[in-house]
Design a protein around this motif. Structure first.
Motif, PDB file in Angstrom:
ATOM      1  N   LYS A   1       0.813  -1.225   0.000  1.00  0.00           N
ATOM      2  CA  LYS A   1       0.000   0.000   0.000  1.00  0.00           C
ATOM      3  C   LYS A   1       0.850   1.282   0.000  1.00  0.00           C
ATOM      4  O   LYS A   1       0.345   2.367  -0.249  1.00  0.00           O
ATOM      5  CB  LYS A   1      -0.932   0.025   1.202  1.00  0.00           C
ATOM      6  CG  LYS A   1      -0.231   0.049   2.554  1.00  0.00           C
ATOM      7  CD  LYS A   1      -1.265   0.046   3.672  1.00  0.00           C
ATOM      8  CE  LYS A   1      -0.604   0.061   5.048  1.00  0.00           C
ATOM      9  NZ  LYS A   1      -1.621   0.079   6.137  1.00  0.00           N
ATOM     10  N   TYR A   2       2.173   1.159   0.292  1.00  0.00           N
ATOM     11  CA  TYR A   2       3.026   2.338   0.285  1.00  0.00           C
ATOM     12  C   TYR A   2       3.761   2.537  -1.034  1.00  0.00           C
ATOM     13  O   TYR A   2       4.494   3.496  -1.182  1.00  0.00           O
ATOM     14  CB  TYR A   2       4.048   2.238   1.424  1.00  0.00           C
ATOM     15  CG  TYR A   2       3.398   2.188   2.777  1.00  0.00           C
ATOM     16  CD1 TYR A   2       2.707   3.296   3.270  1.00  0.00           C
ATOM     17  CD2 TYR A   2       3.441   1.037   3.538  1.00  0.00           C
ATOM     18  CE1 TYR A   2       2.098   3.245   4.503  1.00  0.00           C
ATOM     19  CE2 TYR A   2       2.829   0.977   4.774  1.00  0.00           C
ATOM     20  CZ  TYR A   2       2.142   2.093   5.264  1.00  0.00           C
ATOM     21  OH  TYR A   2       1.525   2.041   6.480  1.00  0.00           O
ATOM     22  N   GLY A   3       3.551   1.622  -1.997  1.00  0.00           N
ATOM     23  CA  GLY A   3       4.215   1.743  -3.275  1.00  0.00           C
ATOM     24  C   GLY A   3       4.988   0.488  -3.605  1.00  0.00           C
ATOM     25  O   GLY A   3       4.909  -0.531  -2.899  1.00  0.00           O
ATOM     26  N   GLY A   4       5.774   0.549  -4.706  1.00  0.00           N
ATOM     27  CA  GLY A   4       6.512  -0.648  -5.077  1.00  0.00           C
ATOM     28  C   GLY A   4       7.522  -0.366  -6.158  1.00  0.00           C
ATOM     29  O   GLY A   4       7.847   0.782  -6.459  1.00  0.00           O
ATOM     30  N   GLU A   5       8.018  -1.468  -6.781  1.00  0.00           N
ATOM     31  CA  GLU A   5       9.015  -1.372  -7.829  1.00  0.00           C
ATOM     32  C   GLU A   5       8.707  -2.393  -8.921  1.00  0.00           C
ATOM     33  O   GLU A   5       8.106  -3.446  -8.668  1.00  0.00           O
ATOM     34  CB  GLU A   5      10.421  -1.649  -7.273  1.00  0.00           C
ATOM     35  CG  GLU A   5      10.965  -0.561  -6.388  1.00  0.00           C
ATOM     36  CD  GLU A   5      12.361  -0.867  -5.877  1.00  0.00           C
ATOM     37  OE1 GLU A   5      12.968   0.056  -5.311  1.00  0.00           O
ATOM     38  OE2 GLU A   5      12.825  -2.010  -6.042  1.00  0.00           O
TER      39      GLU A   5
ATOM     40  N   PRO B   1      10.258   2.685  -9.812  1.00  0.00           N
ATOM     41  CA  PRO B   1       9.318   2.794  -8.693  1.00  0.00           C
ATOM     42  C   PRO B   1       7.868   2.817  -9.157  1.00  0.00           C
ATOM     43  O   PRO B   1       7.556   3.274 -10.267  1.00  0.00           O
ATOM     44  CB  PRO B   1       9.715   4.122  -8.044  1.00  0.00           C
ATOM     45  CG  PRO B   1      10.346   4.922  -9.142  1.00  0.00           C
ATOM     46  CD  PRO B   1      11.034   3.941 -10.030  1.00  0.00           C
ATOM     47  N   ILE B   2       7.024   2.301  -8.295  1.00  0.00           N
ATOM     48  CA  ILE B   2       5.571   2.359  -8.507  1.00  0.00           C
ATOM     49  C   ILE B   2       4.999   3.193  -7.373  1.00  0.00           C
ATOM     50  O   ILE B   2       5.104   2.815  -6.209  1.00  0.00           O
ATOM     51  CB  ILE B   2       4.930   0.956  -8.486  1.00  0.00           C
ATOM     52  CG1 ILE B   2       5.588   0.069  -9.560  1.00  0.00           C
ATOM     53  CG2 ILE B   2       3.429   1.039  -8.673  1.00  0.00           C
ATOM     54  CD1 ILE B   2       5.120  -1.372  -9.500  1.00  0.00           C
ATOM     55  N   PRO B   3       4.399   4.341  -7.665  1.00  0.00           N
ATOM     56  CA  PRO B   3       3.860   5.179  -6.588  1.00  0.00           C
ATOM     57  C   PRO B   3       2.604   4.561  -5.982  1.00  0.00           C
ATOM     58  O   PRO B   3       1.961   3.733  -6.604  1.00  0.00           O
ATOM     59  CB  PRO B   3       3.555   6.507  -7.291  1.00  0.00           C
ATOM     60  CG  PRO B   3       3.328   6.144  -8.722  1.00  0.00           C
ATOM     61  CD  PRO B   3       4.221   4.976  -9.012  1.00  0.00           C
TER      62      PRO B   3
ATOM     63  N   GLU C   1      -0.642   4.597  -8.132  1.00  0.00           N
ATOM     64  CA  GLU C   1      -0.729   3.612  -9.209  1.00  0.00           C
ATOM     65  C   GLU C   1      -1.230   2.288  -8.670  1.00  0.00           C
ATOM     66  O   GLU C   1      -1.968   1.566  -9.317  1.00  0.00           O
ATOM     67  CB  GLU C   1       0.641   3.458  -9.867  1.00  0.00           C
ATOM     68  CG  GLU C   1       0.630   2.526 -11.082  1.00  0.00           C
ATOM     69  CD  GLU C   1       1.978   2.453 -11.768  1.00  0.00           C
ATOM     70  OE1 GLU C   1       2.320   1.378 -12.277  1.00  0.00           O
ATOM     71  OE2 GLU C   1       2.686   3.490 -11.798  1.00  0.00           O
ATOM     72  N   ILE C   2      -0.830   1.973  -7.451  1.00  0.00           N
ATOM     73  CA  ILE C   2      -1.248   0.701  -6.852  1.00  0.00           C
ATOM     74  C   ILE C   2      -2.745   0.725  -6.574  1.00  0.00           C
ATOM     75  O   ILE C   2      -3.482  -0.213  -6.861  1.00  0.00           O
ATOM     76  CB  ILE C   2      -0.459   0.445  -5.566  1.00  0.00           C
ATOM     77  CG1 ILE C   2       1.026   0.330  -5.881  1.00  0.00           C
ATOM     78  CG2 ILE C   2      -0.947  -0.794  -4.846  1.00  0.00           C
ATOM     79  CD1 ILE C   2       1.905   0.360  -4.670  1.00  0.00           C
ATOM     80  N   SER C   3      -3.179   1.859  -6.004  1.00  0.00           N
ATOM     81  CA  SER C   3      -4.590   1.937  -5.648  1.00  0.00           C
ATOM     82  C   SER C   3      -5.499   1.878  -6.856  1.00  0.00           C
ATOM     83  O   SER C   3      -6.635   1.430  -6.783  1.00  0.00           O
ATOM     84  CB  SER C   3      -4.846   3.232  -4.877  1.00  0.00           C
ATOM     85  OG  SER C   3      -4.515   4.351  -5.690  1.00  0.00           O
ATOM     86  N   SER C   4      -4.996   2.343  -8.046  1.00  0.00           N
ATOM     87  CA  SER C   4      -5.827   2.279  -9.248  1.00  0.00           C
ATOM     88  C   SER C   4      -5.886   0.874  -9.786  1.00  0.00           C
ATOM     89  O   SER C   4      -6.767   0.553 -10.544  1.00  0.00           O
ATOM     90  CB  SER C   4      -5.266   3.236 -10.308  1.00  0.00           C
ATOM     91  OG  SER C   4      -3.964   2.828 -10.678  1.00  0.00           O
TER      92      SER C   4
END
Length: 886
Positions: A846-850, A878-880, A883-886
């Motif tokens: 939930k805080y982002g990713g790669e 990086p994945i903000p 972007e994850i929430s969408s």
């Protein structure tokens, strides 16, 4: 008309050319711009005479005593006193050279009373005459005279008191007259009479010298009254008022009789001292003390000052009201009770007299300690009575009293602790002038210190005897006094033997600056001992010694020899600064030295462990500095470094051992410089686990560094290994688990400060790929490809694989796994050409990713393997969180 042509501006005019023997009259007219006034009245007729001149000076001037504030001045008239207007009288305090006029209008007579003078002061007088022409010269000055009252008969005694009676005699006491008449009282005459008798009878034919007297041969039970007169050199004064009627009956009461001779002294603004004498009649038991009573004169009630009887014949009143008037009386006490009251004292105004002086202490030029008192009001009849504990001093073995005029001094012959106590003085024939002084331990010690300094004067020193080693190895001994006169003398003594000025011992004295010095040209093993300087300047003496024995002497000898060698060394080329090291900002070590007194032919060389060092550039000795650069210090650089200088004038060597503490200090300095360049901690994933790295300009495993986890220091081991390279330090965490989360700190310690870098491996961390995947993979078809990496995140991330940006459909050909939430892998079984392309792994929470991309290239069996660049780790994108929430 005398001056018809010219108006006279002065109100005085000399008329000439008058006929002798004829009488003339005169009148005066005044004029201004508007005209002439009416004439004045006509003068009396007057005949011209010889010219009038200024008078001659008056003759001998004599001053005589008059009152306490005035003097009678008389003088002889001038030889020519005709036409005098009168005289002017001037006065001056002796020694002041300042004259003041006594009168502002001339007086006609040759006698004048000068008022407003200060009692006890000495004055001189002069007189000048004046007439119409002017003033005469001043007369000669009179003899000096002290202002005090003229001699008269004394005033009357008072306070006659019956002190004892045995039925046949009476003992009487009385107070001396207030005024002695300016001459000491020689004694008293007493008269008596029985009550109601008309005639008085003489008691004594010769003078009574005390203020107490026993009258004998009296009739028992008869009543008597007495009167007393005082006598001085002038005559007998007026008698006192008659006493009250005293009955001649023996005293048998058990209580004491009255105290007498009450004396009030030391009257100040809020205090006074009361003295008295013990009763003549004690009663049936010894006197144990006294009660002191007082009251204000306009009040009725008496107040007892002391609850418990005082054993002394003295009482000090304090906290009285300034400006109020009091009276006092005293009652003696014994075992039977309280005795008769004394006579009431005279009224006393509690107020310090203007110009009141106190006893002061001092030490004279001979070192004698004294107490002194000055009383301007003292007369020729005055007696300065010194006392200790208010008892008059008569001990000539302990004290000496010197009185001259209005000054008196009490000298202590052999002062010691027995002289501590209260000293007092009273001056008779004055209005009760008196004072006291407390000689306590501190004051006596102060006076004795001054006395000792005067009797045994010491030359004050700015500095005691000291030494310094001079440039050529000479030793200078010197002492400095506060000041020395041209007549002062001194001696230098070494081991009890006086030393004279010579080439070996150069002795000099700078008297204006108080400096005495001796320079020893050559200091050797024979010079061990005690050095002393003795100084005398008039009566004053002093000396100072310096002991150079044992270790103290060896230290001076060693310093002298060192300075001599240094002086000789510096005659040729030499090192002005011996070898030292420093660390540059590029983390290089410089060995440096400074040279002096070189010339073109001077040769400079570097050595390590005895072998010469080849350098790329020969140092320029004219610049005065030489350097040897060590780019990356390590243990191989340890050793003894030497620099040499030589030419035809001499040779010099400087050595630095780069090992042990010196090596450790350099490492600390390198740590300080390198520590400033330390980067933030970075994470690197390896096959074993996670590696934390810090990049620096220079790193050596001998540097003092520490790694800590959650503030606990980490020791290198199987689980966590510590190491580094030439420009980085690392911490390897093998197979990290939940326990390995938290703050990690790297600290490097320099010589003055330390540097910390911190990384948090726990908490709210986005998903990350922290190692394991290359950016390009080349594989032969038919083989099995396994892509494996470590993932990290908090909370644990979700892992999704993609092929050419589309989600990978999992089957027997494509198999994925995620072990322990951190080891992710993709296995492709039986790789074919269709598997060529881009494979991606998404790691997110939930805080982002790669996202990490891996390009897979498949070639057939038998084909030449495609040329590829050496494998590099894939770079994550990086994945903000959005972007994850969408």
């Amino acid at each position: 008309i005398v001056n018809a042509q010219v108006a006279v501006k002065s109100p005085r005019y000399a008329v000439f050319d008058l006929a002798e023997g004829k009488s003339y009259v005169f009148r005066v007219l005044s004029a201004n711009k508007h005209g002439i006034s009416d004439p004045s009245e006509i003068t009396e007729p007057i005949q011209p005479q010889d010219t009038v001149v200024v008078p001659s000076a008056p003759g001998r001037v004599v001053a005589t005593r008059n009152t306490k504030t005035s003097v009678v001045v008389q003088w002889d008239k001038p030889k020519h006193e005709e036409d005098l207007y009168g005289y002017y009288i001037d006065y001056s305090v002796v020694g002041s050279n300042h004259w003041e006029p006594s009168n502002h209008k001339p007086i006609k007579y040759n006698r004048f009373v000068v008022h407003g003078l200060e009692t006890g002061e000495q004055y001189i007088f002069r007189v000048k005459a004046v007439n119409a022409v002017g003033f005469s010269e001043n007369s000669q000055e009179s003899e000096a005279i002290k202002v005090q009252a003229a001699l008269t008969c004394p005033s009357y005694p008072h306070g006659i008191t019956l002190l004892n009676c045995d039925g046949h005699s009476m003992t009487l006491g009385w107070k001396a007259p207030k005024y002695s008449g300016g001459s000491p009282i020689l004694g008293y005459y007493m008269d008596k009479r029985e009550a109601n008798h008309q005639n008085w009878h003489e008691v004594n034919s010769s003078l009574i010298t005390r203020t107490i007297y026993t009258v004998e041969d009296l009739t028992e039970d008869a009543f008597y009254e007495f009167k007393i007169a005082a006598a001085n050199i002038v005559g007998i004064g007026q008698p006192s008022d008659p006493s009250e009627h005293f009955k001649c009956k023996a005293w048998t009461m058990p209580e004491p009789g009255p105290a007498y001779d009450l004396t009030v002294c030391e009257v100040r603004n809020t205090s006074l001292v009361l003295l008295w004498k013990a009763p003549v009649y004690e009663g049936k038991s010894p006197i144990t003390g006294y009660l002191v009573d007082y009251k204000e004169v306009d009040k009725e009630d008496w107040i007892t000052a002391n609850e418990k009887p005082t054993a002394q014949y003295i009482y000090t009143y304090i906290y009285l009201h300034e400006g109020h008037t009091y009276v006092f009386k005293v009652r003696a006490v014994n075992d039977a009770g309280v005795g008769k009251s004394s006579e009431v004292s005279e009224p006393v105004l509690v107020e310090a007299r203007p110009g009141t002086k106190e006893i002061f202490s001092g030490v004279d030029d001979e070192g004698n300690i004294y107490l002194a008192f000055e009383c301007k009001e003292a007369t020729d009849a005055s007696h300065f009575a010194w006392g200790k504990s208010y008892e008059e001093i008569e001990d000539s073995d302990k004290f000496k009293i010197e009185t001259e005029g209005d000054h008196s001094k009490l000298y202590f012959k052999n002062p010691d602790k027995s002289d501590l106590g209260t000293y007092s003085i009273s001056v008779s024939d004055t209005d009760g002038i008196s004072s006291s002084f407390v000689m306590d331990d501190e004051e006596l010690e102060r006076l004795m210190a001054i006395s000792n300094e005067i009797k045994n004067p010491t030359i004050p020193l700015k500095s005691e005897l000291a030494y310094e080693v001079l440039e050529k190895g000479e030793v200078r001994f010197w002492i400095q006094a506060e000041s020395l006169s041209p007549a002062s003398t001194f001696r230098f003594v070494i081991n009890d033997k006086e030393v004279e000025n010579s080439d070996r011992h150069k002795i000099n004295c700078d008297r204006p600056n108080g400096i005495i010095e001796m320079v020893m040209d050559r200091f050797t093993i024979d010079n061990e001992g005690t050095y002393t300087v003795q100084i005398q300047d008039g009566k004053a003496k002093n000396q100072s010694s310096l002991v150079l024995i044992g270790d103290a002497f060896k230290a001076v000898l060693a310093e002298s020899e060192l300075q001599r060698k240094e002086f000789l060394r510096k005659q040729g080329p030499h090192f002005s600064e011996f070898l030292y090291w420093e660390v540059t900002e590029e983390c290089e070590v410089l060995l440096a030295c400074k040279v002096a007194n070189t010339k073109k032919e001077t040769v400079f060389k570097w050595y390590k462990d005895g072998s010469g060092i080849d350098v790329d550039e020969v140092p320029d000795l004219q610049k005065g500095e030489c350097h040897l650069r060590i780019p990356r210090l390590s243990r191989k650089d340890e050793g003894v470094y030497k620099a040499t200088l030589s030419d035809d004038r001499g040779h010099d060597v400087s050595t630095l051992e780069l090992s042990g503490k010196v090596y450790d200090d350099i490492i600390l300095a390198l740590s300080r410089v390198s520590g400033k360049t330390a980067s933030p901690l970075k994470i690197l994933c390896t096959e074993e686990g996670i590696r934390l790295q810090c990049f620096l300009k220079y790193y050596n495993e001998e540097m003092k560094v520490s790694w800590s986890h959650r503030e606990s220091k980490i020791s290198s081991g199987e689980k966590m290994k510590i190491g580094g390279g030439e420009n980085f330090a690392w911490l390897q965490i093998t197979e990290p688990t939940e326990k390995d989360k938290g703050n990690y700190t790297f600290e490097i310690f320099g010589d003055k400060e330390s540097f910390k870098r911190t990384l948090d491996l726990s908490g709210q961390d986005r998903g990350k790929v922290i190692g394991g995947l290359p950016d390009v993979v080349t594989i032969m078809d038919g083989k099995t490809l396994n892509l494996t990496c470590t993932v990290f995140g908090n909370p644990d991330p979700e892992v999704v694989w993609f092929k050419n940006d589309k989600a990978l459909e999992l089957n027997e050909h494509y198999v994925v796994s995620l072990e322990q939430g951190k080891y992710a892998s993709l296995t492709i079984k039986g790789v074919t050409s269709e598997d060529s392309g881009k494979f991606s792994i998404h790691v997110k929470n939930k805080y982002g990713g790669e996202t990490v991309d891996v390009t897979v290239s498949v070639y057939r069996h038998g084909e030449k393997m495609p040329e590829v660049k050496p494998g590099q780790l894939a770079k994550p994108r990086p994945i903000p969180p959005s972007e994850i929430s969408s």
